[in-house]
Design a protein around this motif. Structure first.
Motif, mmCIF file in Angstrom:
data_model
loop_
_atom_site.group_PDB
_atom_site.id
_atom_site.type_symbol
_atom_site.label_atom_id
_atom_site.label_comp_id
_atom_site.label_asym_id
_atom_site.label_seq_id
_atom_site.Cartn_x
_atom_site.Cartn_y
_atom_site.Cartn_z
ATOM 1 N N GLN A 7 0.809 -1.215 0.000
ATOM 2 C CA GLN A 7 0.000 0.000 0.000
ATOM 3 C C GLN A 7 0.845 1.270 0.000
ATOM 4 O OE1 GLN A 7 -2.497 -0.627 3.465
ATOM 5 N NE2 GLN A 7 -4.217 -1.287 2.180
ATOM 6 N N TRP A 11 2.340 0.887 -6.907
ATOM 7 C CA TRP A 11 1.180 1.361 -7.638
ATOM 8 C C TRP A 11 0.480 0.183 -8.302
ATOM 9 C CZ3 TRP A 11 3.431 6.605 -9.165
ATOM 10 C CH2 TRP A 11 2.510 7.640 -8.883
ATOM 11 N N HIS A 12 -0.823 0.105 -8.147
ATOM 12 C CA HIS A 12 -1.639 -0.861 -8.874
ATOM 13 C C HIS A 12 -2.430 -0.099 -9.943
ATOM 14 C CE1 HIS A 12 -1.038 -4.534 -6.418
ATOM 15 N NE2 HIS A 12 -0.647 -3.637 -5.523
ATOM 16 N N TYR A 14 -4.824 2.002 -12.106
ATOM 17 C CA TYR A 14 -5.929 2.928 -11.881
ATOM 18 C C TYR A 14 -6.229 3.118 -10.398
ATOM 19 C CZ TYR A 14 -6.359 1.266 -16.669
ATOM 20 O OH TYR A 14 -6.079 0.894 -17.958
ATOM 21 N N THR A 15 -5.182 3.270 -9.625
ATOM 22 C CA THR A 15 -5.330 3.368 -8.175
ATOM 23 C C THR A 15 -4.593 4.595 -7.650
ATOM 24 O OG1 THR A 15 -5.545 0.973 -7.930
ATOM 25 C CG2 THR A 15 -4.937 2.191 -5.977
ATOM 26 N N SER A 16 -5.186 5.249 -6.670
ATOM 27 C CA SER A 16 -4.599 6.430 -6.061
ATOM 28 C C SER A 16 -3.436 6.045 -5.151
ATOM 29 C CB SER A 16 -5.665 7.167 -5.249
ATOM 30 O OG SER A 16 -5.080 8.146 -4.415
ATOM 31 N N PRO A 20 -5.247 4.278 -1.786
ATOM 32 C CA PRO A 20 -5.229 3.085 -2.644
ATOM 33 C C PRO A 20 -6.394 2.143 -2.329
ATOM 34 C CG PRO A 20 -3.562 2.913 -0.930
ATOM 35 C CD PRO A 20 -4.113 4.303 -0.844
ATOM 36 N N LEU A 21 -6.891 1.516 -3.378
ATOM 37 C CA LEU A 21 -7.922 0.508 -3.185
ATOM 38 C C LEU A 21 -7.320 -0.711 -2.491
ATOM 39 C CD1 LEU A 21 -9.694 0.622 -6.668
ATOM 40 C CD2 LEU A 21 -10.664 1.356 -4.488
ATOM 41 N N CYS A 23 -6.062 -4.377 -1.786
ATOM 42 C CA CYS A 23 -5.566 -5.453 -2.639
ATOM 43 C C CYS A 23 -5.592 -6.757 -1.837
ATOM 44 C CB CYS A 23 -4.139 -5.167 -3.113
ATOM 45 S SG CYS A 23 -4.062 -3.995 -4.471
#
Length: 424
Positions: A7, A11-12, A14-16, A20-21, A23
């Motif tokens: 986190q 970076w994943h 399309y994630t902020s 972050p979304l 995972c």
């Protein structure tokens, strides 16, 4: 597994980086199941972004990878060649729409689109028409995240509006309106006809996703639109590029979506399912006319060459994947999945939060009236033992072709029950 590090530092898509979304940690995958660190088994409804058509850990694909890695995993493609690449290109020429005779092996779908666009521009430049360097694309299209590919994605809904000042300015036609299976009205082509009439002197190609507009809205459109595009491109002396990265290799019920309209493009892009989801590989195919035209005059060659172009390991696995498709079993699998998705998702149409339900081949889409929070929906899906990754107003599934009736039912039931919670 150090999820905190993930986190904070990774970076994943399309994630902020600030919010972050979540995972979910994966420790294994087999068949249609993804195994999480806590032992949870999830039915994969996404085919890992539409690529693992034969499922995970497939013995045929595993054997092909192991055999090739014992020989050699990679050599440069400049000045060298090898049997896996030759066999793959032979197979692609044999199975793709008629007339596609040259193959450029790339390393991702976006690069395949970049190659297609460069081919079209260089083709016309070598014919003395350097001004033919723009592209016409239907709205609601999506072709990837690299710069030229972004320029032909929908300019409003294509996730790339921040880059509008640096992207090449392309020409956008109205998106296809007549749904797949609906009554065709040829007046729909008037706008594209007018655009080509006005701009054909500066247009290198029309680029589109045949039959299914994917990440731009999961929209299914009438085959006559594609057929008429082919006719208009011929009429106005413009090339036609079909992006089959998401639709190719059986997903829509035809081996290639172009077959729904019985047309062949000048340039075709493949990716995603090409290796059965084992590793990144893509291909751009073109006609002999385009290939010869690109190399007339200066510089006499096509100036593109990815480092991992024609990677032997990827090509070997792709050959094994195509051999599985050649058995023809995928046709029965996709037809069954289509029927089961239609039956299983039908109840969603009655929910107050749902705007539309549509199915084509092994693609099922539930479009909601408003967008939901992705993390909230995904948590619900995981609790029901399925992996479904919605975006915007779209909750959709593209399961592996090997998914059985019980697994399709689990996916559709999870979607219905989850959306039911958000209905009045």
């Amino acid at each position: 597994m150090n999820i905190h590090f993930d986190q904070q530092h990774i970076w994943h898509p399309y994630t902020s980086s600030t919010h972050p979304l979540p995972c979910y940690p994966v420790v294994g995958a087999s068949g249609v199941h993804i195994e999480l660190e806590d032992g949870t088994q999830l039915v994969d409804g996404m085919s890992s972004w539409w690529s693992t058509i034969h499922g995970y850990n497939h013995p045929t694909l595993n054997a092909a990878a192991k055999k090739q890695i014992d020989a050699f995993s990679h050599v440069m493609f400049g000045g060298l060649t090898h049997e896996p690449a030759i066999s793959l290109c032979q197979s692609l020429i044999n199975i793709t729409p008629q007339g596609l005779e040259r193959v450029f092996l790339a390393d991702s779908g976006s690069v395949a689109v970049e190659v297609a666009m460069k081919l079209a521009i260089q083709y016309w430049a070598c014919q003395g028409s350097e001004n033919k360097c723009k592209f016409i694309a239907p709205r609601n299209g999506y072709h990837g995240d690299t710069l030229n590919a972004m320029s032909v994605c929908d300019p409003v809904n294509g996730m790339h509006s921040l880059f509008k000042n640096v992207l090449p300015q392309q020409i956008f036609a109205p998106s296809p309106q007549t749904k797949f299976g609906a009554l065709w009205n040829d007046d729909e082509m008037l706008a594209l006809d007018e655009l080509l009439q006005q701009h054909h002197h500066e247009v290198a190609a029309v680029i589109l996703e045949p039959i299914v507009q994917g990440a731009g809205g999961m929209r299914f459109y009438h085959p006559n639109y594609l057929k008429r595009c082919r006719q208009l491109c011929d009429q106005y002396n413009v090339l036609l590029i079909t992006d089959e990265i998401a639709t190719g290799l059986g997903r829509t019920g035809k081996l290639f979506a172009c077959e729904h309209a019985d047309i062949s493009p000048d340039i075709l892009c493949l990716g995603k399912a090409l290796t059965g989801g084992y590793m990144s590989l893509a291909a751009t195919l073109c006609t002999e006319d385009v290939a010869m035209g690109v190399c007339q005059g200066e510089p006499g060659v096509f100036m593109h060459g990815p480092t991992f172009m024609g990677n032997p390991l990827a090509c070997a696995v792709a050959n094994a994947s195509l051999s599985l498709l050649e058995s023809g079993e995928w046709q029965h699998q996709v037809l069954r999945i289509e029927s089961e998705l239609k039956q299983g998702l039908q109840a969603c149409a009655e929910l107050s939060c749902v705007d539309d339900v549509r199915v084509l081949g092994a693609i099922g889409v539930v479009q909601t009236k408003t967008a939901f929070d992705v993390a909230t929906l995904q948590k619900q899906f995981v609790s029901k033992g399925v992996w479904v990754r919605p975006f915007g107003k779209l909750v959709y599934v593209m399961p592996p072709f090997i998914a059985q009736t019980e697994q399709i039912n689990q996916l559709t039931t999870a979607i219905f029950e989850t959306l039911q919670r958000f209905s009045n």
